[in-house]
Design a protein around this motif. Structure first.
Motif, PDB file in Angstrom:
ATOM      1  N   SER A 196       0.839  -1.185   0.000  1.00 19.83           N
ATOM      2  CA  SER A 196       0.000   0.000   0.000  1.00 19.83           C
ATOM      3  C   SER A 196       0.884   1.248   0.000  1.00 19.83           C
ATOM      4  O   SER A 196       1.901   1.288   0.679  1.00 19.83           O
ATOM      5  N   SER A 197       0.501   2.220  -0.806  1.00 17.38           N
ATOM      6  CA  SER A 197       1.196   3.503  -0.907  1.00 17.38           C
ATOM      7  C   SER A 197       2.658   3.344  -1.355  1.00 17.38           C
ATOM      8  O   SER A 197       3.543   4.046  -0.884  1.00 17.38           O
TER       9      SER A 197
ATOM     10  N   SER B 195     -10.766   2.133  -6.380  1.00 12.29           N
ATOM     11  CA  SER B 195     -10.574   2.641  -5.021  1.00 12.29           C
ATOM     12  C   SER B 195     -10.628   4.161  -4.975  1.00 12.29           C
ATOM     13  O   SER B 195     -10.007   4.768  -4.116  1.00 12.29           O
ATOM     14  N   ASN B 196     -11.402   4.747  -5.867  1.00 20.91           N
ATOM     15  CA  ASN B 196     -11.593   6.198  -5.916  1.00 20.91           C
ATOM     16  C   ASN B 196     -10.274   6.948  -5.899  1.00 20.91           C
ATOM     17  O   ASN B 196     -10.168   8.026  -5.340  1.00 20.91           O
ATOM     18  N   SER B 197      -9.251   6.377  -6.493  1.00 20.09           N
ATOM     19  CA  SER B 197      -7.958   7.027  -6.406  1.00 20.09           C
ATOM     20  C   SER B 197      -7.521   7.624  -7.739  1.00 20.09           C
ATOM     21  O   SER B 197      -6.391   8.059  -7.864  1.00 20.09           O
TER      22      SER B 197
ATOM     23  N   PHE C 171     -17.000  -1.297  -8.945  1.00 17.04           N
ATOM     24  CA  PHE C 171     -16.959  -1.684  -7.544  1.00 17.04           C
ATOM     25  C   PHE C 171     -17.268  -3.148  -7.285  1.00 17.04           C
ATOM     26  O   PHE C 171     -17.255  -3.571  -6.146  1.00 17.04           O
TER      27      PHE C 171
ATOM     28  N   ALA D  83     -10.436  -9.851  -4.374  1.00 19.98           N
ATOM     29  CA  ALA D  83     -10.224 -10.300  -2.999  1.00 19.98           C
ATOM     30  C   ALA D  83     -11.496 -10.795  -2.296  1.00 19.98           C
ATOM     31  O   ALA D  83     -11.439 -11.794  -1.588  1.00 19.98           O
ATOM     32  N   PRO D  84     -12.655 -10.129  -2.462  1.00 22.67           N
ATOM     33  CA  PRO D  84     -13.824 -10.613  -1.724  1.00 22.67           C
ATOM     34  C   PRO D  84     -14.346 -11.958  -2.215  1.00 22.67           C
ATOM     35  O   PRO D  84     -15.142 -12.582  -1.514  1.00 22.67           O
TER      36      PRO D  84
ATOM     37  N   HIS E  35      -2.132  -6.260  -5.257  1.00 21.96           N
ATOM     38  CA  HIS E  35      -1.682  -5.957  -3.893  1.00 21.96           C
ATOM     39  C   HIS E  35      -0.564  -6.898  -3.478  1.00 21.96           C
ATOM     40  O   HIS E  35      -0.330  -7.917  -4.096  1.00 21.96           O
ATOM     41  N   MET E  36       0.056  -6.538  -2.365  1.00 23.12           N
ATOM     42  CA  MET E  36       0.955  -7.480  -1.713  1.00 23.12           C
ATOM     43  C   MET E  36       0.257  -7.953  -0.446  1.00 23.12           C
ATOM     44  O   MET E  36      -0.377  -7.168   0.257  1.00 23.12           O
TER      45      MET E  36
ATOM     46  N   ASP F  49     -11.256 -17.126  11.641  1.00 25.95           N
ATOM     47  CA  ASP F  49     -10.860 -17.452  10.278  1.00 25.95           C
ATOM     48  C   ASP F  49     -10.324 -16.190   9.597  1.00 25.95           C
ATOM     49  O   ASP F  49     -11.071 -15.316   9.184  1.00 25.95           O
TER      50      ASP F  49
ATOM     51  N   ARG G 147     -11.663 -11.501   3.367  1.00 30.40           N
ATOM     52  CA  ARG G 147     -12.685 -11.414   2.317  1.00 30.40           C
ATOM     53  C   ARG G 147     -13.810 -10.480   2.703  1.00 30.40           C
ATOM     54  O   ARG G 147     -14.228  -9.634   1.918  1.00 30.40           O
TER      55      ARG G 147
ATOM     56  N   SER H 141     -12.600  -6.842   2.662  1.00 28.21           N
ATOM     57  CA  SER H 141     -12.390  -6.238   1.344  1.00 28.21           C
ATOM     58  C   SER H 141     -13.722  -6.015   0.647  1.00 28.21           C
ATOM     59  O   SER H 141     -13.861  -5.044  -0.103  1.00 28.21           O
ATOM     60  N   GLY H 142     -14.703  -6.880   0.940  1.00 24.42           N
ATOM     61  CA  GLY H 142     -16.043  -6.636   0.416  1.00 24.42           C
ATOM     62  C   GLY H 142     -16.625  -5.355   0.987  1.00 24.42           C
ATOM     63  O   GLY H 142     -17.198  -4.543   0.265  1.00 24.42           O
TER      64      GLY H 142
ATOM     65  N   LEU I 226     -15.077  -2.229  -0.539  1.00 26.37           N
ATOM     66  CA  LEU I 226     -15.603  -1.905  -1.876  1.00 26.37           C
ATOM     67  C   LEU I 226     -16.972  -1.243  -1.775  1.00 26.37           C
ATOM     68  O   LEU I 226     -17.285  -0.318  -2.513  1.00 26.37           O
TER      69      LEU I 226
ATOM     70  N   ASP J 262      -2.152  -6.410   6.025  1.00 27.65           N
ATOM     71  CA  ASP J 262      -1.668  -5.847   4.774  1.00 27.65           C
ATOM     72  C   ASP J 262      -2.767  -5.653   3.750  1.00 27.65           C
ATOM     73  O   ASP J 262      -2.799  -4.658   3.036  1.00 27.65           O
TER      74      ASP J 262
ATOM     75  N   SER K  41      -4.804  -2.638   4.221  1.00 30.35           N
ATOM     76  CA  SER K  41      -4.127  -1.365   4.005  1.00 30.35           C
ATOM     77  C   SER K  41      -4.335  -0.835   2.591  1.00 30.35           C
ATOM     78  O   SER K  41      -4.134   0.343   2.339  1.00 30.35           O
ATOM     79  N   HIS K  42      -4.763  -1.702   1.671  1.00 29.03           N
ATOM     80  CA  HIS K  42      -5.004  -1.230   0.303  1.00 29.03           C
ATOM     81  C   HIS K  42      -6.384  -0.614   0.138  1.00 29.03           C
ATOM     82  O   HIS K  42      -6.677  -0.054  -0.901  1.00 29.03           O
TER      83      HIS K  42
ATOM     84  N   THR L  91      -8.520   5.277   0.173  1.00 32.37           N
ATOM     85  CA  THR L  91      -7.932   6.178  -0.816  1.00 32.37           C
ATOM     86  C   THR L  91      -6.806   6.998  -0.182  1.00 32.37           C
ATOM     87  O   THR L  91      -5.746   7.168  -0.761  1.00 32.37           O
TER      88      THR L  91
ATOM     89  N   ARG M  86      -4.666   7.810   3.601  1.00 29.02           N
ATOM     90  CA  ARG M  86      -4.441   7.350   4.971  1.00 29.02           C
ATOM     91  C   ARG M  86      -3.705   8.422   5.753  1.00 29.02           C
ATOM     92  O   ARG M  86      -2.708   8.975   5.309  1.00 29.02           O
TER      93      ARG M  86
ATOM     94  N   ILE N 120      -1.997   9.113   9.517  1.00 34.22           N
ATOM     95  CA  ILE N 120      -1.569   8.462  10.748  1.00 34.22           C
ATOM     96  C   ILE N 120      -1.289   9.533  11.795  1.00 34.22           C
ATOM     97  O   ILE N 120      -0.565  10.496  11.537  1.00 34.22           O
TER      98      ILE N 120
ATOM     99  N   ASP O 230       0.050   9.419   4.992  1.00 32.08           N
ATOM    100  CA  ASP O 230       0.840   8.256   4.599  1.00 32.08           C
ATOM    101  C   ASP O 230       0.515   7.800   3.186  1.00 32.08           C
ATOM    102  O   ASP O 230       1.351   7.247   2.496  1.00 32.08           O
ATOM    103  N   LYS O 231      -0.702   8.028   2.769  1.00 24.34           N
ATOM    104  CA  LYS O 231      -1.102   7.545   1.447  1.00 24.34           C
ATOM    105  C   LYS O 231      -2.076   8.538   0.845  1.00 24.34           C
ATOM    106  O   LYS O 231      -3.013   8.962   1.528  1.00 24.34           O
ATOM    107  N   SER O 232      -1.823   8.906  -0.392  1.00 27.43           N
ATOM    108  CA  SER O 232      -2.761   9.758  -1.102  1.00 27.43           C
ATOM    109  C   SER O 232      -2.430   9.687  -2.576  1.00 27.43           C
ATOM    110  O   SER O 232      -1.261   9.722  -2.944  1.00 27.43           O
TER     111      SER O 232
END
Lengths: 297, 393
Positions: free
Chosen positions: A92-93, A121-123, A162, A202-203, A239-240, B287, B293, B296-297, B300, B336, B339-340, B343, B345, B347, B360-362
């Motif tokens: 990420s980032s 991701s609206n980016s 989405f 991912a989902p 992603h990682m 789990d 999952r 991340s759902g 979104l 991790d 973290s994705h 849009t 972040r 901190i 941190d993220k933009s």
């Protein structure tokens, strides 16, 4: 700067030289491959393929400036190849979206064609692209800045996606309009960016249910078909995730075979210097060479 | 446009083609029941006069029936039965719906119509430039965020306990309501509380602080707007916060699913704050793959809400320790893959005795940090007087 691996800059240049030369100038008339010829069970021999590659498969520039002077396109053996699928993966980032935005801006600015940007991701940041276009050297294209900005921005098309079903629908529409464009020959789509494909997948991917995996592979199939039939360059980001010890690209083993080129980007926290490493490349020697680049300003 | 290009299930496509529908035009004349019965004009004539086939002489009385001929006949029969569409009426309706969409799409033209509903970057740019941002209360913080919290984006805010995440969340829920005449958005807020840390007395305080600041910057506001007198009361600020209290992760998932409907009915909501997104997912889940999952759902869905209803989504997150390269370091919780899923972040951290925020993220702004302070009136710029950190000795 070539840091890892055993390759020197000259080696990379020579390596690229074995392969069809680049056609960076948009003015070069690129002959459209007649689609009908290729369908209906017609086969191509090696010479046809070579001719097709030299005439039609251009390299699209990512435009990402290396640090201090190298250009990341050299690392990729020329840039984003038309007809191929490239994946950028990273934490990420780490600069994945920046590479996508920069490529979109450069491809559009050099009159190479229309860019389709699918954003999950609206980016997608038009302001960022406008700032990148603003600092392009004016000699690149001979036109006033505001005209250029308007032209560049108008040839980037963005759509938010989405969920996976929405993605299927959008890709289908894209295919239809590509087919239509072949017939009436207006401005052609040359780059498809999906940022990021793994957040859509991912989902639905899990160990227990095979449906998610099969959907992932059908997305891969559709993307490769689009890339091949319509001479698109496809750029997706991944992603990682935490692996055993070191982070690894998401989506698992079966996705590994899908992209032609895999690039890992990473960035130290607090600095704007990114490191790009080629994990997989279909043309270049496979030792993992890497390169540093600055987040384009 | 051909039937072969329609985005429908392959078996239906084959059936349609076999039933004699070859183009969209032929499909546009059909209604669902007729389509379901599979009686296109071509088919009906076929029923009336079955064509003479090559296989027919095989079973004529002149030749004795051989096993091969019988098998051929059977195949022929199966093929003929298979030709009937034999689908339910709702499915036929779906097919027609798809066909209508495809027809509409066909009519569109021009470069921006490559995808229906998409925008080109030029339009998005002018849209973005005219958009207002939500003030955080601190000018320095606004600067590193490019003017404040952006609508149509998901912003994650994380930090150690006591750094002021909830304070910032409450401040945003109040500041989103600053009237349009005073440079605000004049919207409402949805506050989803999972930890029970939403203290309403504190919210009242912050609302009072916000109002006194508005009156300081716009001293004539109350005179100009006669209705403003009754609007600028802490009570009305409190009334415009929709508060959901969540006690389990199931409820959290349910509320996020329900938000779609809720926001459709309350179009003036400009911010959704979830305080915190982590709490229930951190303790009740065994789990981990399932957790990834589900999360991340959810992310979104939140992205979609932010985009569709033009609002800001703010997720507050806790910190955890992570073993990186031989030492334990603080990172945001949920791992991790989570973290994705934002849009931007931000901190929050302590730097000596000062509270700092680090972007941190933009996708559009460079990483930067700025000090801020939490005062009696809420989140404000850090000045020398109000930055004391209370230490437990």
């Amino acid at each position: 700067m070539v840091a890892g691996g055993g390759r020197t800059g000259a080696g990379a240049g020579a390596g690229a030289g074995c392969f069809p030369r680049r056609y960076p100038l948009p003015a070069d008339e690129v002959r459209e491959k007649n689609q009908d010829e290729r369908q209906g069970g017609q086969f191509l021999d090696g010479m046809d393929l070579l001719k097709d590659v030299t005439e039609n498969k251009r390299f699209l520039p990512t435009g990402v400036q290396g640090y201090p002077i190298w250009i990341i396109d050299a690392l990729l053996g020329g840039g984003l190849r038309q007809g191929q699928l490239m994946e950028i993966t990273g934490q990420s980032s780490s600069g994945k979206t920046q590479v996508c935005l920069c490529s979109a801006a450069h491809v559009a600015a050099r009159h190479l064609g229309v860019v389709v940007y699918l954003d999950t991701s609206n980016s997608f940041s038009p302001r960022r692209i406008a700032r990148m276009v603003d600092v392009f050297p004016i000699s690149l294209v001979n036109e006033p800045k505001h005209v250029r900005l308007h032209r560049v921005m108008s040839s980037i098309i963005c759509e938010s996606v989405f969920d996976i079903f929405n993605l299927f629908e959008v890709l289908h529409q894209l295919e239809l309009s590509l087919k239509k464009k072949v017939n009436n020959g207006s401005s052609k789509i040359c780059l498809l960016i999906i940022d990021s494909i793994s957040s859509l997948l991912a989902p639905i991917i899990s160990g227990k249910y095979p449906q998610g995996r099969s959907m992932m592979l059908s997305v891969a199939m559709i993307l490769k078909k689009l890339a091949d039939e319509h001479n698109l360059s496809v750029l997706v980001t991944n992603h990682m995730v935490a692996g055993n010890g070191a982070p690894k690209p998401a989506l698992g083993e079966s996705w590994k075979t899908v992209p032609h080129v895999r690039l890992v980007v990473s960035r130290d926290r607090g600095s704007n210097i990114c490191t790009a490493t080629v994990l997989k490349h279909t043309l270049l020697a496979s030792d993992r060479h890497c390169m540093k680049f600055a987040v384009p300003s | 446009m051909e039937i072969a290009d329609l985005p429908i299930c392959t078996s239906y496509r084959a059936k349609l083609l076999a039933a004699g529908y070859s183009s969209l035009a032929s499909l546009s004349a059909a209604d669902p029941p007729r389509l379901a019965r599979g009686t296109s004009p071509a088919r009906r004539t076929a029923h009336r006069a079955p064509p003479r086939r090559q296989t027919l002489p095989l079973d004529s009385p002149l030749r004795p029936p051989t096993p091969i001929a019988a098998a051929l006949l059977a195949c022929d029969e199966i093929a003929r039965v298979g030709v009937d569409l034999n689908i339910e009426i709702p499915e036929a309706e779906d097919i027609l719906k798809v066909a209508v969409c495809a027809n509409k799409f066909k009519g569109a033209d021009g470069p921006s119509s490559v995808l229906k509903g998409s925008q080109n970057a030029w339009d998005m740019l002018s849209d973005e430039q005219s958009r207002k941002h939500i003030n955080t209360g601190s000018g320095d913080l606004n600067n590193i965020l490019g003017g404040g919290i952006h609508c149509k984006e998901v912003t994650e805010i994380g930090g150690v306990p006591g750094i002021g995440k909830t304070q910032l969340g409450i401040q945003l829920a109040i500041n989103v309501q600053i009237p349009v005449e005073c440079g605000g958005l004049g919207g409402k807020a949805v506050y989803i509380d999972t930890e029970g840390s939403f203290m309403v007395e504190r919210v009242y305080q912050i609302a009072e602080g916000c109002i006194s600041d508005i009156l300081e910057y716009f001293p004539h506001y109350q005179d100009k707007a006669p209705s403003g007198q009754e609007k600028l009361k802490p009570e009305s600020f409190l009334a415009d916060i929709y508060y959901f209290r969540i006690c389990s992760y199931t409820e959290q998932i349910a509320v996020i699913n329900y938000l779609e409907k809720f926001l459709g009915e309350h179009k003036d909501v400009r911010i959704v704050i979830i305080d915190s997104v982590t709490f229930h997912f951190r303790q009740d889940f065994d789990d981990m793959a399932l957790r990834t999952r589900v999360l991340s759902g959810l992310s979104l869905k939140l992205m979609k809400l932010a985009k569709t209803y033009n609002l800001a989504v703010v997720l507050l997150n806790q910190v955890t320790t992570k073993f990186i390269e031989g030492s334990f370091q603080l990172t945001l919780a949920l791992g991790d893959s989570w973290s994705h899923s934002c849009t931007n972040r931000l901190i929050l951290y302590w730097n000596g005795n000062l509270r700092y925020a680090y972007l941190d993220k933009s996708p559009s702004l460079p990483a930067a940090s700025a000090p801020y302070a939490v005062t009696g009136k809420g989140v404000r710029d850090a000045t020398s007087s109000n930055c004391k950190r209370v230490r437990v000795m």
